[in-house]
Scaffold this motif. Structure first.
Motif, PDB file in Angstrom:
ATOM      1  N   LEU A 260       0.822  -1.211   0.000  1.00 27.66           N
ATOM      2  CA  LEU A 260       0.000   0.000   0.000  1.00 27.66           C
ATOM      3  C   LEU A 260       0.850   1.253   0.000  1.00 27.66           C
ATOM      4  O   LEU A 260       0.451   2.300  -0.492  1.00 27.66           O
ATOM      5  CB  LEU A 260      -0.897   0.008   1.248  1.00 27.66           C
ATOM      6  N   TYR A 261       2.047   1.127   0.561  1.00 29.08           N
ATOM      7  CA  TYR A 261       2.957   2.239   0.700  1.00 29.08           C
ATOM      8  C   TYR A 261       3.291   2.876  -0.636  1.00 29.08           C
ATOM      9  O   TYR A 261       3.352   4.087  -0.770  1.00 29.08           O
ATOM     10  CB  TYR A 261       4.227   1.677   1.351  1.00 29.08           C
ATOM     11  N   TRP A 262       3.477   2.061  -1.666  1.00 29.63           N
ATOM     12  CA  TRP A 262       3.933   2.577  -2.955  1.00 29.63           C
ATOM     13  C   TRP A 262       2.832   2.708  -3.992  1.00 29.63           C
ATOM     14  O   TRP A 262       3.044   3.291  -5.053  1.00 29.63           O
ATOM     15  CB  TRP A 262       5.064   1.707  -3.520  1.00 29.63           C
ATOM     16  N   PRO A 264       0.040   4.581  -4.297  1.00 24.06           N
ATOM     17  CA  PRO A 264      -0.305   5.920  -4.800  1.00 24.06           C
ATOM     18  C   PRO A 264       0.769   6.498  -5.708  1.00 24.06           C
ATOM     19  O   PRO A 264       0.464   7.093  -6.748  1.00 24.06           O
ATOM     20  CB  PRO A 264      -0.437   6.754  -3.525  1.00 24.06           C
TER      21      PRO A 264
ATOM     22  N   SER B 152       1.443   8.418   2.087  1.00 18.84           N
ATOM     23  CA  SER B 152       2.026   7.081   2.117  1.00 18.84           C
ATOM     24  C   SER B 152       3.482   7.105   2.582  1.00 18.84           C
ATOM     25  O   SER B 152       3.963   6.134   3.153  1.00 18.84           O
ATOM     26  CB  SER B 152       1.897   6.417   0.746  1.00 18.84           C
ATOM     27  N   GLN B 153       4.187   8.229   2.372  1.00 20.49           N
ATOM     28  CA  GLN B 153       5.595   8.303   2.798  1.00 20.49           C
ATOM     29  C   GLN B 153       5.674   8.771   4.261  1.00 20.49           C
ATOM     30  O   GLN B 153       6.341   9.759   4.577  1.00 20.49           O
ATOM     31  CB  GLN B 153       6.382   9.256   1.903  1.00 20.49           C
ATOM     32  N   SER B 154       4.970   8.031   5.140  1.00 22.91           N
ATOM     33  CA  SER B 154       4.798   8.535   6.498  1.00 22.91           C
ATOM     34  C   SER B 154       6.103   8.553   7.299  1.00 22.91           C
ATOM     35  O   SER B 154       6.200   9.211   8.329  1.00 22.91           O
ATOM     36  CB  SER B 154       3.735   7.722   7.227  1.00 22.91           C
ATOM     37  N   ASP B 155       7.146   7.829   6.829  1.00 21.85           N
ATOM     38  CA  ASP B 155       8.424   7.840   7.548  1.00 21.85           C
ATOM     39  C   ASP B 155       9.005   9.257   7.610  1.00 21.85           C
ATOM     40  O   ASP B 155       9.621   9.642   8.596  1.00 21.85           O
ATOM     41  CB  ASP B 155       9.439   6.922   6.853  1.00 21.85           C
TER      42      ASP B 155
END
Lengths: 292, 342
Positions: A260-262, A264, B152-155
């Motif tokens: 899910l991280y990538w 979008p 999404s790039q929560s880091d």
């Protein structure tokens, strides 16, 4: 093997929801030439209406169609109040964006006043779960996957096989000529808004059956529908439908392999790439405006 | 052959933009600007409580964002619905630059503006060949996807949590916290002033007039040698710089960054400032940001009714008075001159 089933199911399910939303946007755009930014509100309101009717004791098979009908009326009213008076303005597209955005905010906050911020859920279309290969899925989700093509097919039949549907397509193709042959263009404007709102309400009832509802539940699907029409082009009804399922599968595949991280970021890259190659949308026919 | 070289169009056209009837000369406009901003600069002497100053600072920030949007939307006729994303990019660029890269906050303010310009150029490339609704869709998609990527790039970005304790700007050893927002007021005012002068100078220049020409009659403007692609790039890039700086200042002022800057509600408010003020004026957007913010603040006790009343107001004005506040002012001044002349 679980992966394939996951992707197939997830893609079909998300694609169905996206398609229901995006088609309404495209219908309004092709007939009236405006963009309805309060489209997501119909989805939310449809779900809340259904919830209210069920809470009052109506069986779902009555409550759901009633809510869809009510939203069709609501779409008509919205069109008559914030869109029709503006027809003929030079900056129509822009002004309608702001009036529909404002109307959306008005209805959203109104719903918050009436129903409160507490999350609600409506009964699923079909209750129960079933094992599909190695993954468990709810019958409700399967029902959505099956009902969506039926609803979209009915829309296609309406637009291509009934006099009213043909009239709607005529307005989309040439408004002046339609007026000349005696079509009631004002009525047809209302009709296209009504149908779009009804489809959104159906999507809302689908969503409210498996996820918690909130007054802002329509915002995300509207944004996704916007991305879908960017991909598919907005000048036809079929383009956004193909694009909806395409994006559904794209997301399912991307989130399965890359997480899910990538997803979008990948969708973003795909969008930019699409626009560089075919800025008018992947499935746009060569005619500039008109229903297909 | 005549003595005048007619080989290039610029040789036969007058260098300066001719003064058309009804157009205020630049000397008069500059004077009005100086007087206006001098009056604004005196405000903190009268308004001493930090809440009122906070409202004014927010008006200045919104004014910058709205008036820069007027450049692309009003003058350029480019329906850039990613404008708030440029603001959001400013917010996050400043936050990450000062917090992770430990850059000097003042430098970070300017660099954030430049990053917003780069983002604007990136979003303009796909829309160079597009028209109308497709520009709305693409820029809107751009804004949403920027938000999704930040989420999404929560880091780095904190995801939905946002970023807190962002380093703020400092002025030698002046205490920024205990001066009832005195210093922030002047920084915000200076930003609004610089942005307004920049925008007005741009729209009055030949570049600005060629942008309007493209909006009003694209075929004719192109046939007269104006490059659609280049002017569109200039318009979007120019509208991004102060928008990005406003975002950076917003982050420095609030000391936190949240994903809400990408939300629909902020975009709706700022867009209604542009439209309520009257497009293609620059000043209209600034005045409307004042009116709308004060209006909204005065209803602070109304709870959920506040957005409902604001939305109703926007719809009514759009239906009844489409040319907005500046249109009202103009017709009022026309009416006054007419009655004075008998």
């Amino acid at each position: 093997m679980g992966g394939t089933a996951d992707i197939l199911f997830g893609g079909l399910f998300q694609g169905s929801l996206y398609a229901m939303m995006a088609v309404g946007l495209a219908l309004v755009w092709t007939t009236i030439g405006v963009f309805n930014f309060s489209h997501g509100v119909f989805m939310m309101l449809g779900a809340y209406f259904a919830w209210q009717l069920v809470t009052w004791g109506l069986p779902p098979f009555l409550a759901f169609p009633l809510s869809v009908l009510a939203m069709a009326g609501m779409g008509w009213v919205l069109q008559a109040s914030v869109v029709r008076p503006l027809i003929g303005r030079s900056n129509l597209v822009l002004v309608v964006v702001i009036t529909t955005l404002a109307a959306g905010s008005l209805i959203e906050n109104g719903a918050l006043e009436v129903w409160g911020p507490r999350s609600k859920q409506i009964p699923p279309l079909v209750s129960g779960n079933v094992m599909l290969g190695s993954i468990g899925v709810s019958l409700h989700q399967i029902a959505i996957i099956l009902v969506t093509p039926l609803a979209l097919g009915a829309l296609w039949l309406f637009l291509n096989r009934t006099r009213l549907g043909l009239a709607l397509r005529a307005v989309a193709q040439n408004e002046d000529a339609s007026r000349l042959v005696g079509l009631n263009v004002t009525m047809l404007y209302g009709l296209s808004f009504g149908i779009a709102a009804a489809l959104a309400a159906l999507a809302g009832i689908f969503l409210g059956g498996y996820r918690f509802m909130s007054p802002v539940m329509g915002v995300d699907p509207l944004l996704k529908a916007l991305i879908v029409v960017v991909f598919g082009g907005i000048s036809s009804i079929s383009g956004p439908i193909y694009a909806a399922y395409l994006i559904g599968f794209f997301e399912a595949i991307a989130s399965y392999y890359f997480g899910l991280y990538w997803t979008p970021a990948l969708l973003f890259a795909a969008l930019i790439l699409t626009l560089m190659v075919k800025p008018e949308g992947l499935f746009t026919p060569n005619r500039s405006r008109g229903l297909a | 052959m005549s003595a005048v070289d007619t080989s290039t169009p610029s040789a036969v056209l007058p260098k300066a933009v001719p003064l058309t009837p009804g157009r205020v000369s630049w000397q008069r406009e500059a004077l009005a600007l100086v007087v206006g901003f001098a009056l604004l600069a005196l405000l903190p002497l009268v308004i001493t409580d930090s809440y009122s100053r906070h409202v004014l600072i927010m008006i200045f920030i919104y004014g910058v964002v709205a008036s820069n949007w007027d450049l692309s939307l009003g003058y350029g006729g480019v329906f850039n619905f990613g404008h708030l994303a440029l603001f959001g990019i400013g917010v996050y660029a400043y936050s990450l630059l000062t917090k992770l890269a430990e850059m000097n906050p003042w430098i970070a303010l300017v660099v954030s503006g430049l990053i917003a310009v780069v983002a604007a150029v990136a979003v303009t490339v796909p829309i160079l060949r597009l028209k109308g609704i497709y520009i709305i869709l693409v820029t809107f998609g751009f804004a949403q996807l920027v938000m999704q990527v930040i989420l999404s790039q929560s880091d780095y970005t904190g995801g939905t949590q946002g970023i807190v304790r962002i380093p703020t700007v400092t002025w030698f050893d002046h205490n920024m916290v205990r001066d009832a927002k005195f210093a922030y007021f002047y920084i915000a005012l200076a930003m609004l002033g610089a942005s307004t002068v920049f925008l007005r100078a741009l729209v009055r220049s030949r570049t600005g007039i060629s942008i309007v020409a493209l909006r009003d009659n694209e075929e004719y403007a192109v046939s007269r040698g104006i490059s659609l692609a280049r002017q569109r790039l200039i318009t979007l890039a120019a509208s991004a710089f102060f928008t990005g700086i406003a975002g950076a200042f917003y982050a420095a002022y609030q000391r936190n960054a949240s994903i809400e800057v990408f939300g629909m509600s902020l975009a709706t408010i700022i867009l209604s400032m542009v439209l309520l003020g009257g497009t293609s004026t620059i000043y209209g957007a600034i005045i409307a940001s004042f009116v709308l913010t004060v209006f909204s603040e005065s209803m602070a006790d109304f709870g959920a009714w506040r957005p409902i009343i604001t939305a109703l107001l926007i719809i009514v004005v759009m239906l009844v008075y489409p040319s907005g506040i500046m249109g009202m002012l103009k017709s009022a001044s026309r009416w006054m001159t007419r009655s004075r002349n008998g």
